[in-house]
Design an enzyme around this catalytic site. Sequence first.
Site, PDB file in Angstrom:
ATOM      1  N   GLY A 165      38.942  37.291  47.686  1.00  0.00           N
ATOM      2  CA  GLY A 165      38.043  37.260  48.758  1.00  0.00           C
ATOM      3  C   GLY A 165      37.947  36.168  49.672  1.00  0.00           C
ATOM      4  O   GLY A 165      36.863  35.930  50.432  1.00  0.00           O
ATOM      5  N   GLU A 201      51.202  29.952  45.705  1.00  0.00           N
ATOM      6  CA  GLU A 201      51.920  30.978  46.266  1.00  0.00           C
ATOM      7  C   GLU A 201      52.419  30.578  47.678  1.00  0.00           C
ATOM      8  O   GLU A 201      51.986  29.552  48.411  1.00  0.00           O
ATOM      9  CB  GLU A 201      51.119  32.194  46.858  1.00  0.00           C
ATOM     10  CG  GLU A 201      50.609  33.325  45.555  1.00  0.00           C
ATOM     11  CD  GLU A 201      49.662  34.369  46.225  1.00  0.00           C
ATOM     12  OE1 GLU A 201      49.139  34.273  47.326  1.00  0.00           O
ATOM     13  OE2 GLU A 201      49.469  35.181  45.480  1.00  0.00           O
ATOM     14  N   HIS A 209      46.090  42.477  56.790  1.00  0.00           N
ATOM     15  CA  HIS A 209      45.776  42.913  55.633  1.00  0.00           C
ATOM     16  C   HIS A 209      45.558  44.428  55.497  1.00  0.00           C
ATOM     17  O   HIS A 209      44.642  44.962  56.235  1.00  0.00           O
ATOM     18  CB  HIS A 209      44.118  42.292  55.766  1.00  0.00           C
ATOM     19  CG  HIS A 209      43.215  42.566  54.320  1.00  0.00           C
ATOM     20  ND1 HIS A 209      42.042  42.370  54.142  1.00  0.00           N
ATOM     21  CD2 HIS A 209      43.941  42.945  53.252  1.00  0.00           C
ATOM     22  CE1 HIS A 209      41.613  42.682  52.947  1.00  0.00           C
ATOM     23  NE2 HIS A 209      42.730  43.113  52.241  1.00  0.00           N
ATOM     24  N   GLU A 275      44.747  45.513  47.522  1.00  0.00           N
ATOM     25  CA  GLU A 275      44.830  44.806  48.723  1.00  0.00           C
ATOM     26  C   GLU A 275      46.286  44.107  49.064  1.00  0.00           C
ATOM     27  O   GLU A 275      46.828  43.644  48.026  1.00  0.00           O
ATOM     28  CB  GLU A 275      43.972  43.810  48.675  1.00  0.00           C
ATOM     29  CG  GLU A 275      42.469  43.791  48.781  1.00  0.00           C
ATOM     30  CD  GLU A 275      41.697  42.608  49.124  1.00  0.00           C
ATOM     31  OE1 GLU A 275      40.375  42.833  49.075  1.00  0.00           O
ATOM     32  OE2 GLU A 275      42.383  41.716  49.519  1.00  0.00           O
ATOM     33  N   GLU A 287      45.270  41.232  45.708  1.00  0.00           N
ATOM     34  CA  GLU A 287      43.977  41.510  44.841  1.00  0.00           C
ATOM     35  C   GLU A 287      43.742  43.024  44.425  1.00  0.00           C
ATOM     36  O   GLU A 287      44.254  43.763  45.473  1.00  0.00           O
ATOM     37  CB  GLU A 287      42.808  40.926  45.323  1.00  0.00           C
ATOM     38  CG  GLU A 287      42.861  39.520  45.325  1.00  0.00           C
ATOM     39  CD  GLU A 287      41.432  38.732  46.235  1.00  0.00           C
ATOM     40  OE1 GLU A 287      40.800  39.524  46.121  1.00  0.00           O
ATOM     41  OE2 GLU A 287      41.795  37.577  46.487  1.00  0.00           O
ATOM     42  N   ARG A 291      35.888  48.442  42.765  1.00  0.00           N
ATOM     43  CA  ARG A 291      34.282  48.933  43.162  1.00  0.00           C
ATOM     44  C   ARG A 291      34.483  49.778  44.547  1.00  0.00           C
ATOM     45  O   ARG A 291      35.723  49.975  44.873  1.00  0.00           O
ATOM     46  CB  ARG A 291      33.519  47.785  43.687  1.00  0.00           C
ATOM     47  CG  ARG A 291      34.219  46.838  44.707  1.00  0.00           C
ATOM     48  CD  ARG A 291      33.336  45.974  45.523  1.00  0.00           C
ATOM     49  NE  ARG A 291      33.837  45.592  46.685  1.00  0.00           N
ATOM     50  CZ  ARG A 291      34.691  44.652  46.810  1.00  0.00           C
ATOM     51  NH1 ARG A 291      34.968  44.002  45.803  1.00  0.00           N
ATOM     52  NH2 ARG A 291      35.193  44.342  48.126  1.00  0.00           N
ATOM     53  N   VAL A 294      32.840  48.579  51.388  1.00  0.00           N
ATOM     54  CA  VAL A 294      32.330  48.725  52.815  1.00  0.00           C
ATOM     55  C   VAL A 294      32.749  49.609  53.323  1.00  0.00           C
ATOM     56  O   VAL A 294      32.016  50.473  54.015  1.00  0.00           O
ATOM     57  CB  VAL A 294      31.842  47.568  53.372  1.00  0.00           C
ATOM     58  CG1 VAL A 294      31.090  47.677  54.417  1.00  0.00           C
ATOM     59  CG2 VAL A 294      31.094  46.425  52.283  1.00  0.00           C
TER      60      VAL A 294
HETATM   61  C1  MV4 Z   1      46.978  34.444  51.297  1.00  0.00           C
HETATM   62  C2  MV4 Z   1      47.121  34.310  52.766  1.00  0.00           C
HETATM   63  C3  MV4 Z   1      48.457  33.760  53.187  1.00  0.00           C
HETATM   64  N1  MV4 Z   1      49.377  33.589  52.182  1.00  0.00           N
HETATM   65  N2  MV4 Z   1      47.811  34.169  50.459  1.00  0.00           N
HETATM   66  C4  MV4 Z   1      42.299  35.364  51.719  1.00  0.00           C
HETATM   67  C5  MV4 Z   1      41.424  36.243  51.088  1.00  0.00           C
HETATM   68  C6  MV4 Z   1      42.092  36.759  49.571  1.00  0.00           C
HETATM   69  N3  MV4 Z   1      42.012  37.918  49.461  1.00  0.00           N
HETATM   70  C7  MV4 Z   1      43.708  36.230  49.926  1.00  0.00           C
HETATM   71  N4  MV4 Z   1      43.647  35.697  51.192  1.00  0.00           N
HETATM   72  C8  MV4 Z   1      44.590  35.177  51.923  1.00  0.00           C
HETATM   73  N5  MV4 Z   1      45.533  35.013  50.882  1.00  0.00           N
HETATM   74  C9  MV4 Z   1      49.079  33.673  51.005  1.00  0.00           C
HETATM   75  N6  MV4 Z   1      50.097  33.478  50.028  1.00  0.00           N
HETATM   76  C10 MV4 Z   1      46.110  34.442  53.592  1.00  0.00           C
HETATM   77  C11 MV4 Z   1      44.966  34.994  53.178  1.00  0.00           C
HETATM   78  C12 MV4 Z   1      43.705  35.068  54.253  1.00  0.00           C
HETATM   79  C13 MV4 Z   1      43.432  36.416  54.360  1.00  0.00           C
HETATM   80  C14 MV4 Z   1      43.863  37.577  53.752  1.00  0.00           C
HETATM   81  C15 MV4 Z   1      43.166  38.891  54.004  1.00  0.00           C
HETATM   82  C16 MV4 Z   1      42.070  39.061  54.951  1.00  0.00           C
HETATM   83  C17 MV4 Z   1      42.069  37.816  55.739  1.00  0.00           C
HETATM   84  C18 MV4 Z   1      42.272  36.748  55.280  1.00  0.00           C
HETATM   85  C19 MV4 Z   1      41.963  35.624  56.058  1.00  0.00           C
HETATM   86  C20 MV4 Z   1      42.662  34.295  55.833  1.00  0.00           C
HETATM   87  C21 MV4 Z   1      43.474  33.951  54.877  1.00  0.00           C
END
Ligand code: MV4
Length: 454
Positions: A165, A201, A209, A275, A287, A291, A294
Amino acid sequence: MFEKILIANRGEVALRVQRTCREMGVQTVMVYSEADVNAKYLRLADEAVCIGPPPAAESYLNIAAIVAAAEITEAEAIHPGYGFLSENADFAERVEKSGFVFIGPDPETIRMMGDKLAAKRAMQKTGLKMIPGSEQPLPADAAQAAEEAAKTGFPLVVKAAAGGGGRGMRVVHTDAVLANVISVLRREAQAAFGDSSLYAEKYLDNPRHIEVQILSDGKNAVHLGTRDCSLQRRHQKVLEEAPAPGLPRKREEGICEACVAACKKTGYKGAGTFEFLYDGERFYFIEMNARLQVEHPVTEMITGVDVVAEQIKIAASRRLDLKQKEIRFFGAAMECRINAEDPATFVPSPGLIRQYHAPGGNGVRVDSHAYGGYEVPPYYDSLLAKLVAYGEDRKQARARMQSALREYVIDGIATNLPLHARLLADAAFAQGGVGIRYLESKIKEGFAAPGAAV
Ligand code: MV4
């Protein structure tokens, strides 16, 4: 079916779960902290039990107090809502060991999903695609860890296995700082989660997303389609929609079916969300949320399925009675998270709501515990309402949302209603399909407070 369910949460989700229980003829027990004693949704429950003082650590996170409340009220099952104890494997275990049913996945599943690297490995085995990166935790030695992580290529992201998150991750652009970033993140992860495991990664620059809602009873599983949650600020979602707009039909079907297959292969039980990051080509699993989320109402609007009712039925009978063929997808829905916060500075704005008028009309749903005379306590997150609009297509959903935002009156405290109004009027949003960085870039340009960049 259960006769009585205890709801271990507060605010809008406490009311949301209560509504479905009432509809199913199930009695409800609410727990509350001293800060919530006057909240009206407590009066709607069959019983309410005070579990402690205002700070969440002493009330909504107080496992012993919540289990004791279930014992004295003779509830049969506990619904954790989202946040608080909803993904706490120790809580789920204590609930079951005390003879109650936890409405959610097994403790072992919750524990595994909490370890993001373990979850990745489990999902990779089911055939889901991963972002290229380390398949094992980085070695303890910082220099060796840097060497291992660098194999991913730059830019890369180092993540804490126990994070998620958005907590416990760092983007790294050059080799020069990598070992240092790893050492710092490792110490932070140990302090924040009691677990210092890290993995690396490849960094995706501005993906979308996208998530897939599933329901699974351990043997049979169905998906309820996609949601797009790219509009967020500092990992707090601001607006979500279903289905994710503009996806190639085949791609969308493919990823949803892969999630159903993953549920069957892992024996997942309950409602859950896969996700993904989507780069316009592929879906990369990041991920799984074990659960209720929201944003589940947008999925309910386009499918007609009550996700909470399905959670309860799965917990009660351990059998899913929905069939994928019977699930139909109609139209589009979007959800604005209405927060008690300053629309320009994002500073929380607790206090007394003097006037409250919720919008209505065709396709409009408001999930909120708020009313005129309600005092928003300062102790918890600032989500006050979820304003959901449905339409036969995205254009109609957006038009209805704009109309509903105009109608909504919340006086006495600041809310982010003005931010949503501007977002809904934005040309790129109207087009659909913006990336995860879009909202923050607009806010930097002064989107939140026109004329005054923040
Ligand atoms: C990432 C990414 C870019 N590249 N992984 C942020 C929350 C977590 N669930 C994973 N996240 C991210 N992982 C890689 N390899 C960018 C994010 C990320 C993000 C992901 C989903 C929704 C909003 C976000 C905001 C900033 C960064």
